[in-house]
Enzyme design. Structure first.
Site, PDB file in Angstrom:
ATOM      1  N   SER A 124      -2.346  -3.712  -6.830  1.00  0.00           N
ATOM      2  CA  SER A 124      -1.208  -3.036  -6.202  1.00  0.00           C
ATOM      3  C   SER A 124      -0.011  -3.948  -6.059  1.00  0.00           C
ATOM      4  O   SER A 124      -0.144  -5.117  -5.684  1.00  0.00           O
ATOM      5  CB  SER A 124      -1.596  -2.513  -4.819  1.00  0.00           C
ATOM      6  OG  SER A 124      -2.134  -1.233  -4.907  1.00  0.00           O
ATOM      7  N   ASP A 154       7.575   3.724  -3.189  1.00  0.00           N
ATOM      8  CA  ASP A 154       6.574   2.731  -2.798  1.00  0.00           C
ATOM      9  C   ASP A 154       6.956   1.294  -3.183  1.00  0.00           C
ATOM     10  O   ASP A 154       6.216   0.605  -3.865  1.00  0.00           O
ATOM     11  CB  ASP A 154       5.222   3.088  -3.421  1.00  0.00           C
ATOM     12  CG  ASP A 154       4.076   2.269  -2.827  1.00  0.00           C
ATOM     13  OD1 ASP A 154       4.117   1.994  -1.612  1.00  0.00           O
ATOM     14  OD2 ASP A 154       3.162   1.900  -3.588  1.00  0.00           O
ATOM     15  N   HIS A 170       3.068   0.045   0.351  1.00  0.00           N
ATOM     16  CA  HIS A 170       1.809   0.292   1.052  1.00  0.00           C
ATOM     17  C   HIS A 170       0.962  -0.972   1.225  1.00  0.00           C
ATOM     18  O   HIS A 170      -0.053  -0.955   1.915  1.00  0.00           O
ATOM     19  CB  HIS A 170       0.985   1.372   0.320  1.00  0.00           C
ATOM     20  CG  HIS A 170       0.346   0.909  -0.961  1.00  0.00           C
ATOM     21  ND1 HIS A 170       0.905   1.135  -2.196  1.00  0.00           N
ATOM     22  CD2 HIS A 170      -0.802   0.238  -1.195  1.00  0.00           C
ATOM     23  CE1 HIS A 170       0.122   0.636  -3.140  1.00  0.00           C
ATOM     24  NE2 HIS A 170      -0.926   0.080  -2.557  1.00  0.00           N
TER      25      HIS A 170
END
Length: 967
Positions: free
Chosen positions: A367, A297, A242
């Site tokens: 992230s 992810d 993402h």
């Protein structure tokens, strides 16, 4: 509970101190052209950040502005010295706190270098050179603080054209967060733990593997360098899907290493909650995405180059187990200095690890960061969550190593992290050069594993030593094949063959009758000057590529086959001194010098010159303008009457458009305007034939001719290569000494100034003083004037100062020149400033003087052809000369991919009149262009990978099923 994707919201850079002190030789700041982008609306941007975070979108730290800026369209060029030029531009956003740049086209020539500094000049990014040229053709820079960035490119004058065509700034990114920002927007919360704290002491093998990065100049995340079972330090970088790394954005990544505080700030203190003292001087730019999947992810991308070995970057180990013991998370929360957090629970939950923290937390910006298990192995990367220092909420890490291990190359990890197909369940961190608890090869029989000495002892193995790799078969069992030592062949392992100085022909090859005929190299490989075998494609690509390969470059570092770490030598006679790239054949070859064949000159060895019937001028001599005598003008004497005059023009017109050998004086196969220009240039008595010419005086009258012709005519010869400028025959006006010539105003300057400055793109109408640009002999403070007919109006650089020109009709043929020139050619002058547009002579129209037609018949300035043919770019309608400062119709592209221009001097792969691929590229199974190095590179190109936005297919018979890469 709200689960929010955690993305890196910011990044800044510090810069290298110690700028060189050249300010005195540079233009004032205000004299440098500036490109300004729109001011930032901070209130609206901060509101948007909150909305993006709530909706799970990537927050941003900068605002991108798309541009198309080249050294031909913007900035300013200036001379540094006689042989060097500099291009400078500044970009500005009046209220930005940082700037970074994206170059959509970056192809720096060998002599060029680019630096980027902040507005004050106190900070700069390290210089970018030809070493930063990448296959994806882009360059994205780190950020510099402040509202301005200065771009400066310095290049040798003869490579200026490469800069003009090879550099394009396409994105200006204005920062509004994190760089020099207020505490609270650039901090990472006080409960977090610096990696420099004692809690990180046992993790120093893994801490350097984690880096923070920018993407597209305005988004950022964290990622980790990953080890693979080949232990070969392939720069594979794992992050979150993402975060936005795609086939379209992968080349824009800039990874920053070792960005961490220099000391341990006490967790919970105000110091720990504020801005740290890390710097961004260590970075790697560019990558190629390898695999990605939204399920679990993950994204794995391969960086375009390895980090500098001096930075100590490590390659993290990994485990694909279904459960994980408690370890640590290493990350860059809020884009700040690197932190380490410790979980108190880790639970498997579908495609995620459900993590609750005991010490430390994560934050936006973390992230893509790795979660390590208790064995210090990566088990996943951070996807999302809601943990902050004030709460005890959970985070979620994608279980990519377990859930996304198997599958296609583009959606799984196994083919990249286990390229040798070992089936390993886990490997440890690789610490190049050693680490806290070093690992090495461990032998159990002929089976080899990689681990610490203690691990090896525990399984009853024999430890081979720290950092010894399994790749070299330390436990035996290595395959054997033919080994060539000259023409002698024997069977042995690859390692032993190398030790013996031989060339290994491949596993399981046999010593047949011809296998060692190719200099001892296997099929597809050939020896260089010192006998080392390298892949044949190296020679195709590197001989004559403008870089001297005298041991300066290692093919394996650029993706070519050959011994790793071994440099190539092409500076010998066999390769013509690397196709002329090396100034001499110092690798064992004989010295070269000018070799004359009549008036034609080539640089050859004495033996080559003599063998081919030439006359050698001596070692290290070069081919100058008159080395072999002046060319004959008699080729322009179409009628053969000894004089080039109107009779020759009429004879040429009668043969117009044919291939008549007499009238085709330039030998290009057709009688056209280019032949007429040769005739006009040679107007007068037919001279030459090889003898040098010089000024011949008849009292005060002067003419240029050979010594013999001058004596026969009763004149006084002034010497070879002398000219009639500066009153050579004493008619008044003074003379210049030998090797000097008078300018339009009568001032004497050395001849080499004229050679360098006439037609160099600058109008020398008194604007420049040669003494200021490195001509130590030139008169101080005296400007040069070249804007007169004597110098063809500075070779066309000046717009005025000479006689007016207009269209001249000779029959139906039209050229542009002065009235005097037209009359001398027997033509009808159409008036000052008239042109050949509209066919004024009634014959279909031709290009004006100084212009020639391309493959499509469009007229462009002659200098385009001089600069662009064989410059490494295929001009098949891709480029518009007017965009690069050349004359020709605005907005109209040039086509040089036809036989008339030898397929753009070889830059185009075929003469399709509009088709073909650029040099170094081929058409795939569907006709799309891609790099020719993709065939047989170990990756199956079955539409998985894109080039210039097109999926590439090489899995057809034409390419041997991608050189065997596709099954």
């Amino acid at each position: 509970m709200t689960i929010t994707p955690i993305l890196l919201a910011a990044l800044c850079t510090t810069a290298l101190a110690g700028l060189d002190q050249e300010a005195a030789n540079r233009l004032p700041k205000d004299a440098i052209p500036v490109v300004t982008v729109q001011s930032l609306d901070y209130s609206a941007l901060f509101d948007a950040d909150l909305s993006r975070e709530k909706s799970g979108q990537a927050p941003q730290f900068a605002v991108p502005t798309t541009k198309s800026i080249t050294p031909a369209t913007d900035g300013i060029w200036e001379r540094v010295d006689m042989n060097t030029q500099r291009w400078t531009l500044r970009v500005s956003c009046d209220n930005a706190i940082s700037m970074n740049l994206g170059f959509g086209r970056y192809n720096m020539p060998s002599s060029g270098s680019m630096t980027i500094t902040d507005g004050s000049g106190d900070y700069r990014i390290r210089s970018f050179t030809a070493d930063d040229n990448k296959s994806h053709g882009q360059l994205w820079t780190p950020v510099v603080p402040g509202s301005e960035a200065f771009i400066e490119i310095v290049v040798n004058s003869d490579q200026k054209g490469h800069i003009v065509k090879g550099i394009e700034l396409t994105s200006i990114n204005s920062g509004y967060r994190w760089v020099g920002d207020a505490a609270g927007r650039g901090s990472s919360e006080s409960c977090n733990i610096d990696v420099a704290c004692p809690e990180g002491n046992s993790w120093w093998d893994e801490i350097p593997s984690v880096g923070v990065y920018t993407l597209n100049g305005y988004l950022t995340c964290t990622g980790v360098m990953m080890n693979n079972t080949s232990q070969n330090q392939s720069p594979l970088f794992l992050t979150a899907n993402h975060c936005g790394v795609t086939n379209g954005s992968d080349s824009s990544i800039v990874v920053y290493w070792n960005y961490q505080n220099s000391y341990c700030r006490t967790p919970g203190s105000g110091d720990s909650g504020g801005n740290g003292d890390g710097n961004f001087s260590q970075f790697t730019s560019g990558s190629s995405m390898r695999a990605t999947r939204s399920y679990s992810d993950f994204t794995l991308t391969q960086l375009s180059s390895n980090p500098n070995a001096a930075w100590g970057i490590t390659y993290a180990g990994w485990s694909r187990a279904s459960s994980a013991s408690l370890g640590a998370g290493i990350h860059h929360p809020e884009a700040a200095e690197k932190r380490i957090s410790f979980p108190d629970t880790v639970q498997a939950s579908g495609e995620y690890w459900d993590v609750n923290w005991g010490e430390g937390r994560t934050a936006p910006g973390s992230s893509g960061s790795p979660l390590f298990d208790g064995n210090h192995r990566v088990v996943g990367q951070l996807c999302c969550g809601s943990s902050y220092c004030p709460n005890d909420l959970n985070d979620y890490y994608g279980r990519s190593l377990y859930q996304s291990w198997d599958g296609s190359n583009s959606s799984s990890l196994s083919n990249w992290l286990d390229p040798s197909g070992t089936g390993a369940q886990a490997i440890d961190t690789l610490v190049p050069g050693g680490g806290g608890d070093p690992s090495g090869a461990c032998c159990v029989g002929t089976s080899c594993t990689y681990g610490t000495a203690a691990d090896c002892s525990a399984i009853g193995g024999t430890y081979q030593g720290d950092n010894v790799s399994c790749i070299s078969y330390p436990c035996g069992g290595a395959p054997e094949g033919a080994c060539c030592q000259g023409e002698f062949c024997s069977i042995m392992t690859q390692a032993l063959c190398g030790t013996e100085g031989g060339s290994y022909q491949g596993d399981n090859t046999a010593c047949d009758a011809s296998i060692c005929d190719n200099g001892g190299c296997e099929v597809g490989y050939s020896p260089d000057c010192v006998g080392t075998c390298f892949e044949d494609s190296v020679y195709t690509d590197w001989v004559g590529d403008t870089y001297c390969d005298d041991g300066a470059y290692i093919p394996a570092d650029y993706g070519y086959g050959g011994p790793a770490g071994v440099a190539i030598y092409l500076n010998c006679d066999e390769f013509q001194c690397d196709g002329g790239d090396c100034p001499d054949c110092g690798g064992g070859g004989d010295p070269t010098g000018a070799c004359c064949f009549g008036v034609d000159c080539f640089v050859l060895t004495a033996v080559e010159c003599s063998t081919n019937g030439g006359e050698w001028a001596g070692a290290n001599t070069t081919c100058g303008a008159d080395t072999c005598g002046s060319p004959s003008t008699c080729d322009a004497d179409v009628t053969g009457d000894g004089t080039v005059d109107v009779g020759d023009v009429l004879a040429m017109i009668s043969a117009w458009g044919t291939n008549d050998a007499n009238a085709d004086v330039n030998g290009d196969g057709v009688v056209d305007v280019s032949d007429l220009l040769v005739v006009i240039d040679a107007w007068g008595p037919c001279e030459g034939g090889g003898d040098p010419t010089g000024a011949c005086c008849f009292d005060t009258e002067c003419a240029v001719m050979t010594s013999a012709n001058c004596t026969a005519a009763g004149g006084s010869y002034n010497g070879d290569n002398s000219s009639c400028t500066a009153d050579a025959c004493g008619g008044g006006g003074g003379e210049c000494e030998a090797g000097w010539t008078a300018d339009c105003q009568g001032s004497c300057f050395p001849d080499y100034v004229y050679e360098s400055w006439v037609g160099d793109g600058y109008c020398d109408d008194g604007a420049y003083i040669p003494a200021d640009y490195g001509c130590d002999e030139c008169p101080a403070g005296v400007a040069i004037w070249l804007n007169c007919d004597t110098f063809n109006n500075d070779g066309g650089d000046c717009d005025g100062g000479s006689d007016p020109t207009g269209a001249c009709c000779v029959g139906t043929s039209c050229t542009t020149g002065t009235e005097a020139d037209c009359s001398a050619a027997g033509g009808a002058y159409q008036g000052d400033n008239s042109t050949c547009d509209g066919d004024p002579c009634g014959g279909g129209g031709e290009c004006e003087v100084g212009y020639s037609p391309d493959c499509m018949g469009t007229c462009f300035e002659d200098s385009v052809y001089t600069d662009w043919i064989a410059d490494g770019y295929c001009d098949s309608g891709v480029y518009i000369p007017a965009d690069y400062g050349y004359g020709g119709p605005a907005g109209v592209a040039i086509y040089l991919n036809c036989d008339q221009f030898q397929c753009d001097g070889g830059d185009c792969t075929d003469c399709g009149g509009g088709g073909g691929c650029p040099a170094g590229e081929i058409e795939d199974c569907n006709g799309n262009c891609c790099p020719e190095t993709w065939v047989g590179d170990g990756y199956c190109d079955d539409g998985t990978y894109q080039w210039n936005g097109n999926p590439i297919y090489l899995n057809c018979d034409q390419f041997g099923n991608d050189g065997g890469d596709c099954g």
